[in-house]
Design a protein around this motif. Structure first.
Motif, PDB file in Angstrom:
ATOM      1  N   HIS A 129       1.051  -0.735  -0.400  1.00 15.19           N
ATOM      2  CA  HIS A 129       0.299  -0.218  -0.296  1.00 15.19           C
ATOM      3  C   HIS A 129       0.713   1.500   0.094  1.00 15.19           C
ATOM      4  CE1 HIS A 129      -2.767  -3.447   1.105  1.00 15.19           C
ATOM      5  NE2 HIS A 129      -3.849  -2.255   0.206  1.00 15.19           N
ATOM      6  N   PHE A 130       0.065   2.526  -0.731  1.00 14.28           N
ATOM      7  CA  PHE A 130       1.452   3.918  -0.763  1.00 14.28           C
ATOM      8  C   PHE A 130       0.494   4.385  -0.331  1.00 14.28           C
ATOM      9  CE2 PHE A 130       2.451   0.133  -4.167  1.00 14.28           C
ATOM     10  CZ  PHE A 130       3.671   0.305  -3.735  1.00 14.28           C
ATOM     11  N   ASN A 131       1.699   5.248   0.231  1.00 14.39           N
ATOM     12  CA  ASN A 131       1.295   6.840   0.813  1.00 14.39           C
ATOM     13  C   ASN A 131       1.646   7.762  -0.183  1.00 14.39           C
ATOM     14  OD1 ASN A 131       3.788   7.450   1.326  1.00 14.39           O
ATOM     15  ND2 ASN A 131       3.047   8.219   3.813  1.00 14.39           N
ATOM     16  N   GLU A 132       0.989   8.850   0.279  1.00 17.38           N
ATOM     17  CA  GLU A 132       1.213  10.024  -1.266  1.00 17.38           C
ATOM     18  C   GLU A 132       3.243  10.252  -1.323  1.00 17.38           C
ATOM     19  OE1 GLU A 132       1.794  15.164  -1.911  1.00 17.38           O
ATOM     20  OE2 GLU A 132       0.330  13.978  -0.082  1.00 17.38           O
ATOM     21  N   GLY A 133       3.899   9.974  -0.098  1.00 22.01           N
ATOM     22  CA  GLY A 133       5.008   9.653  -0.281  1.00 22.01           C
ATOM     23  C   GLY A 133       5.385   8.880  -0.946  1.00 22.01           C
ATOM     24  N   GLY A 134       5.197   7.529  -0.665  1.00 22.26           N
ATOM     25  CA  GLY A 134       5.883   6.180  -1.328  1.00 22.26           C
ATOM     26  C   GLY A 134       5.394   6.387  -2.979  1.00 22.26           C
TER      27      GLY A 134
END
Length: 461
Positions: A354-359
């Motif tokens: 899963h990805f946050n904005e930075g990821g």
């Protein structure tokens, strides 16, 4: 020499006398034919004694071929008159010739494959000449086949030429089997120079045979083979049709076997490199994509440290194989590898996290500014070989508003509707995806990717 020495005498002294009688005889030609008949008598007497001495028999064949070549090219001896090749075509003599050609060809193959220079290219220091990077053994073998072709070209009947063609096919198959045996000894190091040289050899032989298939001489033999096979019913109607329409050639079976070997060897190399890169990608797979700082919090974006081992290994192996393989083989190699890497990164790294904005931003930077440029040396648009990864990055990095709108369009298209309505709505979803540059991924895949994002506003959950 007799013909050459007397041409002037016959043309200036004898021919005018014949012309005065109103005869159509050619004095020089009659003299030449008389001498050739003497040669044929001598050959008929000598051959039975030479059949049991391979060296003397070979020497006689060489002398005959040289004699015939000069007779036709220098003195204009017509093809329709008796010649030495008719004697060589007689059954006993011809079978001996075939046997001796096979024996000496096999001996030559043994010596060339066991020589120290067998797997090095004699043109390796001349880049312009060494485009195929063919090792010495492959070049020597094809020269051997070419010499055999030149020797039997002058045979008077197509049936005899076809027997020589069968010999050439046997030799090609024998050489292919020998290459396969040497290759099997090298399978533990598929990136080694010996393995690459064998692959270059297989590719070179297949390419030369494909060129020969378009040669007028072999096209004539193809026509002759068609007539023989049609009369003996040894081929299916489809095969006969392909031969007749020139869709296939006399070397097709050989070329197919060589192509299969080439593909197997390339696949082994791709699998080996892929395993190495995949092994080095373990730290990158475990990257904490959910907790990476956003792009605005970083002064400068830089490559993920966990991606360095994977990309360094990939770069080094690509450079190594670019040096060893010829251009066409290396092109096939990197394209096959790119396809496997695209699938691996998409399935094992992107879909598994899963990805946050930075990821999302970091993944896109790693891919577009570091992975894709590794392949930019070999093509103008490397991202086109990583379509799943490229499009996944587009979806993961959409701004929140666009992502919400897209999700709404996709849910409308696939939501609680009848199949007919859903089908009619599908083009709308595809059009929406095309608008943001997504062409390969299906709407269902995009929905999965949108669900991997964590940066949704609370009201959008």
């Amino acid at each position: 020499m007799w013909i050459g020495n007397h041409i002037k005498f016959f043309e200036e002294k004898i021919q005018p006398i014949i012309d005065k009688t109103g005869s159509s005889l050619d004095a020089k030609l009659e003299f030449s034919r008389g001498l050739v008949m003497l040669v044929l008598e001598k050959m008929s007497a000598d051959i039975p004694r030479l059949l049991y001495d391979d060296s003397l028999f070979c020497h006689m064949v060489d002398e005959i071929l040289l004699f015939e070549k000069e007779l036709y090219s220098a003195y204009g001896y017509p093809n329709n008159l008796p010649s030495c090749m008719h004697i060589l075509s007689e059954e006993t003599c011809f079978q001996k010739w075939l046997t001796v050609e096979r024996k000496f060809a096999l001996e030559k193959m043994d010596s060339v494959l066991s020589s120290e220079a067998a797997w090095t290219s004699q043109y390796k220091d001349i880049a312009d000449v060494d485009e195929m990077k063919a090792p010495d053994c492959a070049e020597t073998f094809m020269t051997l086949l070419l010499v055999i072709t030149d020797r039997y070209k002058g045979l008077p009947t197509a049936a005899r030429k076809l027997q020589f063609l069968e010999l050439q096919k046997e030799l090609i198959d024998d050489f292919r089997i020998r290459l396969t045996q040497v290759m099997k000894e090298e399978t533990r190091s598929p990136l080694g120079s010996r393995y690459c040289a064998i692959l270059n050899a297989v590719n070179y032989i297949a390419a030369v045979l494909a060129d020969w298939a378009d040669n007028v001489f072999f096209l004539q033999l193809q026509q002759a083979a068609l007539e023989v096979c049609g009369a003996s019913n040894t081929m299916t109607e489809l095969q006969l049709g392909q031969l007749a329409s020139l869709e296939s050639s006399v070397f097709d079976n050989m070329i197919d076997l060589l192509k299969r070997l080439r593909y197997d060897m390339l696949t082994r190399q791709v699998e080996h490199v892929f395993r190495e890169v995949k092994d080095k990608a373990k730290p990158y797979k475990k990257e904490r994509w959910l907790f990476l700082p956003s792009q605005s919090d970083q002064a400068v974006m830089c490559l993920s440290s966990s991606a360095c081992p994977m990309l360094l290994t990939l770069r080094d192996l690509l450079l190594q194989l670019e040096q060893e393989l010829c251009h066409s083989l290396f092109k096939s190699f990197w394209q096959m590898l790119a396809e496997k890497l695209d699938l691996f990164i998409y399935q094992d790294i992107i879909l598994a996290n899963h990805f946050n904005e930075g990821g999302s931003a970091q993944l896109q930077f790693d891919m577009t500014r570091n992975l894709f440029p590794l392949f930019a040396h070999y093509c103008k648009r490397p991202e086109n070989y990583f379509k799943q990864v490229k499009e996944a990055c587009v979806i993961l990095n959409l701004n929140v508003g666009s992502a919400l709108l897209l999700r709404e369009v996709l849910q409308t298209a696939s939501g609680n509707m009848t199949d007919a309505v859903a089908y009619s709505e599908q083009p709308t979803a595809v059009a929406a995806l095309n608008e943001i540059g997504v062409y390969k991924l299906a709407p269902q895949d995009v929905e999965i990717l949108l669900n991997l994002r964590t940066n949704w506003p609370s009201t959008g959950k």
